[in-house]
Design an enzyme around this catalytic site. Structure first.
Site, PDB file in Angstrom:
ATOM      1  N   CYS A 134      85.603  25.101  56.840  1.00  0.00           N
ATOM      2  CA  CYS A 134      86.438  24.335  57.538  1.00  0.00           C
ATOM      3  C   CYS A 134      87.881  24.307  57.120  1.00  0.00           C
ATOM      4  O   CYS A 134      89.138  24.333  57.586  1.00  0.00           O
ATOM      5  CB  CYS A 134      85.853  23.129  58.079  1.00  0.00           C
ATOM      6  SG  CYS A 134      85.562  22.050  56.987  1.00  0.00           S
TER       7      CYS A 134
ATOM      8  N   GLU B  53      83.882  16.390  63.013  1.00  0.00           N
ATOM      9  CA  GLU B  53      84.614  17.164  61.926  1.00  0.00           C
ATOM     10  C   GLU B  53      84.515  18.286  62.451  1.00  0.00           C
ATOM     11  O   GLU B  53      83.617  19.162  62.333  1.00  0.00           O
ATOM     12  CB  GLU B  53      83.647  16.801  60.537  1.00  0.00           C
ATOM     13  CG  GLU B  53      83.576  15.492  60.200  1.00  0.00           C
ATOM     14  CD  GLU B  53      84.627  15.035  59.272  1.00  0.00           C
ATOM     15  OE1 GLU B  53      85.749  15.817  59.154  1.00  0.00           O
ATOM     16  OE2 GLU B  53      84.683  13.890  58.608  1.00  0.00           O
TER      17      GLU B  53
HETATM   18  P1  NAP Z   1      79.183  25.444  66.015  1.00  0.00           P
HETATM   19  O1  NAP Z   1      78.711  26.533  66.630  1.00  0.00           O
HETATM   20  O2  NAP Z   1      80.102  24.565  66.760  1.00  0.00           O
HETATM   21  O3  NAP Z   1      77.742  24.732  65.595  1.00  0.00           O
HETATM   22  C1  NAP Z   1      77.670  23.317  65.142  1.00  0.00           C
HETATM   23  C2  NAP Z   1      76.624  22.663  65.503  1.00  0.00           C
HETATM   24  O4  NAP Z   1      76.691  22.257  66.863  1.00  0.00           O
HETATM   25  C3  NAP Z   1      75.215  23.387  65.508  1.00  0.00           C
HETATM   26  O5  NAP Z   1      74.180  22.655  65.234  1.00  0.00           O
HETATM   27  C4  NAP Z   1      75.101  23.942  67.023  1.00  0.00           C
HETATM   28  O6  NAP Z   1      73.915  24.259  67.276  1.00  0.00           O
HETATM   29  C5  NAP Z   1      75.536  22.642  67.577  1.00  0.00           C
HETATM   30  N1  NAP Z   1      76.122  22.947  68.905  1.00  0.00           N
HETATM   31  C6  NAP Z   1      77.203  24.017  69.210  1.00  0.00           C
HETATM   32  N2  NAP Z   1      77.464  24.037  70.662  1.00  0.00           N
HETATM   33  C7  NAP Z   1      77.311  22.744  71.048  1.00  0.00           C
HETATM   34  C8  NAP Z   1      76.945  22.017  72.266  1.00  0.00           C
HETATM   35  N3  NAP Z   1      77.743  22.566  73.318  1.00  0.00           N
HETATM   36  N4  NAP Z   1      76.477  21.020  72.340  1.00  0.00           N
HETATM   37  C9  NAP Z   1      75.789  20.558  71.177  1.00  0.00           C
HETATM   38  N5  NAP Z   1      75.621  20.944  69.984  1.00  0.00           N
HETATM   39  C10 NAP Z   1      76.338  22.381  70.023  1.00  0.00           C
HETATM   40  O7  NAP Z   1      79.808  25.542  64.597  1.00  0.00           O
HETATM   41  P2  NAP Z   1      79.181  26.600  63.435  1.00  0.00           P
HETATM   42  O8  NAP Z   1      79.676  27.855  63.959  1.00  0.00           O
HETATM   43  O9  NAP Z   1      77.711  26.292  62.929  1.00  0.00           O
HETATM   44  O10 NAP Z   1      80.101  26.280  62.330  1.00  0.00           O
HETATM   45  C11 NAP Z   1      81.436  26.687  62.238  1.00  0.00           C
HETATM   46  C12 NAP Z   1      82.649  25.541  62.626  1.00  0.00           C
HETATM   47  O11 NAP Z   1      82.314  24.323  62.042  1.00  0.00           O
HETATM   48  C13 NAP Z   1      83.926  25.940  62.203  1.00  0.00           C
HETATM   49  O12 NAP Z   1      84.858  25.933  63.443  1.00  0.00           O
HETATM   50  C14 NAP Z   1      84.300  25.134  60.881  1.00  0.00           C
HETATM   51  O13 NAP Z   1      85.677  25.148  60.644  1.00  0.00           O
HETATM   52  C15 NAP Z   1      83.748  23.927  61.513  1.00  0.00           C
HETATM   53  N6  NAP Z   1      83.230  23.079  60.377  1.00  0.00           N
HETATM   54  C16 NAP Z   1      83.948  21.785  60.246  1.00  0.00           C
HETATM   55  C17 NAP Z   1      83.986  21.175  59.163  1.00  0.00           C
HETATM   56  C18 NAP Z   1      84.393  19.609  59.097  1.00  0.00           C
HETATM   57  O14 NAP Z   1      84.104  18.944  58.142  1.00  0.00           O
HETATM   58  N7  NAP Z   1      85.702  19.552  59.638  1.00  0.00           N
HETATM   59  C19 NAP Z   1      82.815  21.486  58.153  1.00  0.00           C
HETATM   60  C20 NAP Z   1      82.060  22.707  58.332  1.00  0.00           C
HETATM   61  C21 NAP Z   1      82.296  23.300  59.314  1.00  0.00           C
HETATM   62  P3  NAP Z   1      73.248  25.772  67.393  1.00  0.00           P
HETATM   63  O15 NAP Z   1      73.390  26.330  66.003  1.00  0.00           O
HETATM   64  O16 NAP Z   1      71.821  25.461  68.012  1.00  0.00           O
HETATM   65  O17 NAP Z   1      74.004  26.165  68.588  1.00  0.00           O
END
Ligand code: NAP
Length: 454
Positions: free
Chosen positions: A261, A227
């Protein structure tokens, strides 16, 4: 050390010791071990525990809303609504999981043949900070009801929410280790995915994180549901109710300080109504009151972290340098904290971050088009495909555009895009694959097993 940092004051609220590699290994083995017992419990029993979780959530909603406000700046009213929604998804799957996963008899030459849905084992969830309870519960409620167990790696800036969720399941009476939170950073995710007890992965987060986790899961041949980000287009057609459209568009853009998102992100307006819509929309965006998330007057809090606010501002500056015009906001306020004002950009063109990228904060990109056909082309001119909306008083036309023309996982007519436990949720293109919620979500982490009795 994982830290909770209050985005209003930039002060550390609390620190949490990370789990060591041995600690992680021990937890995953325990979550795997209890699965062999958990999978054999009845739907009725699991449903009772899930109902307990719903009651605990409701009884703690003020306290949990405070935790979210402290860790990521969500306003109190939105925090309370988020916890209520988590209780709803628990109740929804408590009531429906058994019927969703009933055997399906298929007539063949066998004396009996059918499809049976069997749980896979321990599932890893990697979750974001923006809806720190909802994202986890919409994964956990169907996953646990289906007889799987779960380990959570939550975003590093919401460790308090992560521990609170583990505690809610414990307090609800779930056996120890059916749901566990790992206190780890993203570099440890690779080890967890490779662990042989982990059978599948669910990631909600950015598209780059999704690509990285999908590659790791793919190399291990483990299923994943992704997602990811979105840049939802909202079409305002010349026959729309413009007052309604302006209200819904502003609400869809400013919810959670724009950090959703499925937030409304690109507003594509037919030229005949452009000026009038922009006036109404600017009025609605300007009416937001941003401030302390626990101040009753605030309709919008700060963003979750200063670095994220600065990244958003850079996207605004880069877009302006390429010709976009600021109609509202666009300046970092002179105050402490990760605040950013409601902002509107117009003259947004391809090649600008405001057109091509996700703007994860309260910034709206407004694009003028000559007609409906161009509106649809611009709406689909994106790598993302999460949500979309169309505003028109011709419902038949709106439905056709929503169902057939727009390339997204959820298309709404005359409303902003929302998730609902009863409806499937997920994206296409770089917004990910797989579905959460509804009957579709609960089947993602199941062995769809054929049973054939001659
Ligand atoms: P993020 O930086 O991608 O982090 C999400 C999760 O993934 C965190 O637990 C993060 O850990 C982990 N993570 C990041 N990079 C990783 C990697 N290379 N390998 C493994 N794990 C990794 O996103 P965010 O800033 O928390 O959230 C915002 C994003 O999420 C936006 O793009 C938003 O659109 C999207 N989102 C999508 C949905 C949906 O349902 N489609 C819902 C909500 C949010 P750390 O925090 O430890 O880095």
């Amino acid at each position: 050390m994982l830290k909770s940092i209050n985005p209003v004051t930039n002060e550390i609220v609390k620190t949490y010791q990370k789990h060591s590699e041995e600690g992680v290994e021990k937890i995953i083995n325990s979550v795997d071990k209890i699965w062999h017992h958990w999978r054999s419990t009845s739907f009725h029993h699991r449903g009772q525990l899930m109902q307990n979780a719903a009651s605990i959530l409701r009884s703690k909603k003020e306290e949990l809303a405070l935790l979210m406000a402290q860790e990521m700046g969500k306003v109190k009213s939105e925090g309370i609504a988020e916890i209520e929604k988590c209780a709803w998804v628990c109740e929804y799957y408590a009531a429906n999981a058994e019927s969703f996963l009933e055997n399906e008899i298929i007539a063949t030459q066998a004396s009996k043949s059918y499809v049976s849905y069997q749980p896979l084992g321990a599932i890893l969830a990697v979750m974001p900070w923006n809806f720190p309870f909802w994202q986890v519960f919409r994964f956990a409620a169907p996953t646990l009801m289906a007889g799987n167990t779960a380990v959570l790696k939550h975003a590093s800036n919401v460790p308090g929410c992560s521990m609170a969720i583990e505690e809610i399941f414990r307090e609800a009476g779930f056996p120890e280790n059916v749901f566990r939170s790992l206190m780890i950073g993203s570099p440890m995710v690779e080890k967890v995915i490779k662990h042989k007890a982990i059978k599948a992965v669910s990631l909600t987060g950015s598209t780059p994180a999704g690509k990285s986790v999908a590659a790791l899961a793919g190399a291990e041949l483990k299923k994943c549901v992704l997602e990811l980000g979105g840049s939802d287009p909202y079409l305002i057609l010349k026959d729309a109710d413009l007052e309604l459209a302006a209200k819904k568009c502003a609400a869809g853009r400013l919810l959670n300080a724009g950090q959703s998102c499925i937030g409304a992100k690109r507003f594509i307006v037919e030229e005949e109504v452009y000026a009038h819509f922009l006036e109404l929309f600017t009025h609605e965006m300007n009416a937001a009151h941003f401030g302390d998330p626990f101040d009753e007057e605030s309709t919008m809090g700060p963003m979750a972290r200063e670095d994220l606010r600065d990244e958003l501002h850079q996207q605004v500056v880069d877009s302006v340098n390429k010709g976009a015009e600021v109609i509202l906001g666009g300046e970092i306020p002179h105050r402490k904290g990760a605040f950013y004002p409601p902002t509107i950009l117009e003259n947004v063109q391809p090649g600008m971050p405001a057109y091509d990228e996700e703007l994860f904060g309260p910034v709206a990109s407004v694009i003028k088009v000559k007609d409906q056909e161009e509106a649809i082309r611009v709406a689909n001119d994106t790598d993302f495909g999460l949500g979309a909306a169309v505003f028109t008083n011709n419902l038949k036309k709106g439905e056709h555009i929503a169902e057939i023309e727009l390339e997204a996982g959820a298309c709404f007519v005359n409303d902003f895009v929302k998730s609902d436990p009863r409806l499937p949720f997920g994206g296409i293109k770089t917004s990910g694959f797989g579905r959460e919620l509804s009957v579709h979500g609960i089947k993602e982490f199941m062995n769809v097993k054929t049973v054939f009795v001659k």
